[in-house]
Design an enzyme around this catalytic site. Structure first.
Site: not given
Ligand code: NHO
Length: 363
Positions: A226, A222
């Site tokens: 970045k 991850d």
């Molecule tokens: P979820 O909760 O797993 O949700 C994913 C959604 O996408 C679900 O609704 C699923 O059904 C849908 N989906 C998946 N594949 C699909 C497909 N082929 N077709 C249609 N729908 C599909 O994931 P998140 O947590 O909501 O994350 C969503 C995106 O945001 C990911 O790319 C994740 O990497 C990105 N993101 C999340 C976070 C966070 O805090 N949750 C962050 C950044 C980006 O700043 C955060 C971060 O970097 C956290 C990191 N782990 C850290 O710093 O420690």
């Protein structure tokens, strides 16, 4: 009496996507520059859309999709549907799907703009990176991904502005992962007692700070993704997130564990190694942190554990905060530093919503 109408298509409604939908509902009511009409919402389980592109009510979209969505169309069918819309379209990709990321050039070529927190498209092969920005030129479309680094904090926009105003970035350094930040702030505090490494990982998992399988955080990928994005924006043609040294915190012996449960139950066997690293730091009055850095003059990129003096800003982090410092010619010895929450649905969605505003202002 809005001057223009813009179609919004949202794929993914999990932690980030559901927060984005709330923010979109607020934005649709509270900004006057365009009429925002949701024309498509999809999750892995299905999709909600009208053949005539009629508005979907934003506030009830997710429960409606869950109750009576249709089968999920293929990516190419989604592109055809969106390319046929009567107004300009912005696709919001809130998934971590590699397949959708690979299709960005197709969306963009067809005039569909993209905003996303998904790191995949910008951190896989350098070819995909180039294809994406070329396709945006060809299709007169836009692509923004602020939340792919540092959640809602203005990291990507700041770096772009430094470069585009002619400053010379010499070094980028920081803690880029909320999970790693939490783990090391707990495990190697500036003062006070800390638990064993395996206990710290267990606690972080229980509090929801790690991925469901903590190995997905501990492998460093991850953070490497970045760094790849930042390095490319700063001008380095980084081939992939595995093309530079990344310290994997999964012990070699545990890399083949079949389940996350097995991994967690055996992690304590390696506590001595991490304890040794921490003591080494403590003996020289320092703390241990998991950081990434980019040295522009040499092109060196690396990710791993390093020791920091107690006075260093990286040593003073709290909770799961991120910190990113830009060393540049203009800023001299004191870097431009951005610090704050780097994970969580609402703050990540904020970066996506802010990107939408940027796209709207140029449409
Ligand atoms: P979820 O909760 O797993 O949700 C994913 C959604 O996408 C679900 O609704 C699923 O059904 C849908 N989906 C998946 N594949 C699909 C497909 N082929 N077709 C249609 N729908 C599909 O994931 P998140 O947590 O909501 O994350 C969503 C995106 O945001 C990911 O790319 C994740 O990497 C990105 N993101 C999340 C976070 C966070 O805090 N949750 C962050 C950044 C980006 O700043 C955060 C971060 O970097 C956290 C990191 N782990 C850290 O710093 O420690």
């Amino acid at each position: 009496t809005h001057p223009k109408q813009i179609h919004i298509a949202v794929i993914g409604a999990g932690g980030v996507g559901s927060c984005f939908l709330s923010q979109l509902a607020w934005l649709a009511k509270n900004q006057q520059s365009a009429r925002l009409s949701l024309c498509y919402l999809a999750t892995i389980d299905g999709a909600l859309y009208n053949r005539d592109y009629a508005d979907i009510d934003i506030e009830t979209a997710l429960p409606t999709l869950e109750a009576k969505g249709s089968a999920l169309p293929s990516i190419s069918d989604t592109i055809e549907y969106l390319a046929g819309a009567p107004h300009k379209v912005v696709l919001v990709d809130n998934t971590s799907s590699g397949a959708i990321a690979e299709a960005y050039p197709e969306f963009l070529k067809r005039g569909i703009s993209i905003i996303t927190p998904n790191k995949k498209a910008f951190s896989e092969s350098f070819k995909l990176w180039r294809d994406i920005f070329r396709a945006a030129e060809l299709g007169s479309s836009m692509v923004y991904h602020e939340s792919s680094v540092g959640a809602g904090m203005p990291i990507i926009s700041t770096l772009k502005e430094l470069v585009q105003t002619g400053d010379e970035v010499t070094r980028i350094e920081g803690v880029f992962s909320g999970t790693m930040s939490f783990l090391f702030n707990q495990f190697s505090p500036k003062s006070g007692q800390a638990g064993k490494w395996s206990e710290t990982v267990k606690k972080a998992k229980e509090l929801g700070y790690t991925e469901p399988d903590p190995r997905d955080d501990l492998n460093g990928l991850d953070v490497a993704r970045k760094l790849t994005i930042m390095g490319r924006l700063a001008g380095l043609p980084i081939e992939s997130p595995t093309s530079f040294p990344v310290q994997n915190l999964i012990p070699g012996e545990l890399q083949s564990c079949d389940t996350s449960e097995e991994f967690m139950s055996r992690l304590h066997e390696f506590d001595d190694h991490m304890e040794g690293q921490k003591l080494l730091a403590e003996r020289s009055g320092k703390v241990l942190r998991y950081v990434g850095s980019i040295e522009m003059s040499t092109g060196n990129v690396k990710v791993g554990m390093e020791m920091f003096d107690h006075m260093h800003p990286i040593a003073t982090l709290k909770g799961s905060d991120n910190i990113i410092s830009f060393y540049t010619k203009r800023y001299g010895e004191l870097p431009l530093t951005i610090r704050g929450a780097g994970a969580g649905g609402d703050v990540t969605a904020m970066g996506v919503t802010a990107d939408l505003l940027k796209v709207l202002s140029q449409m």
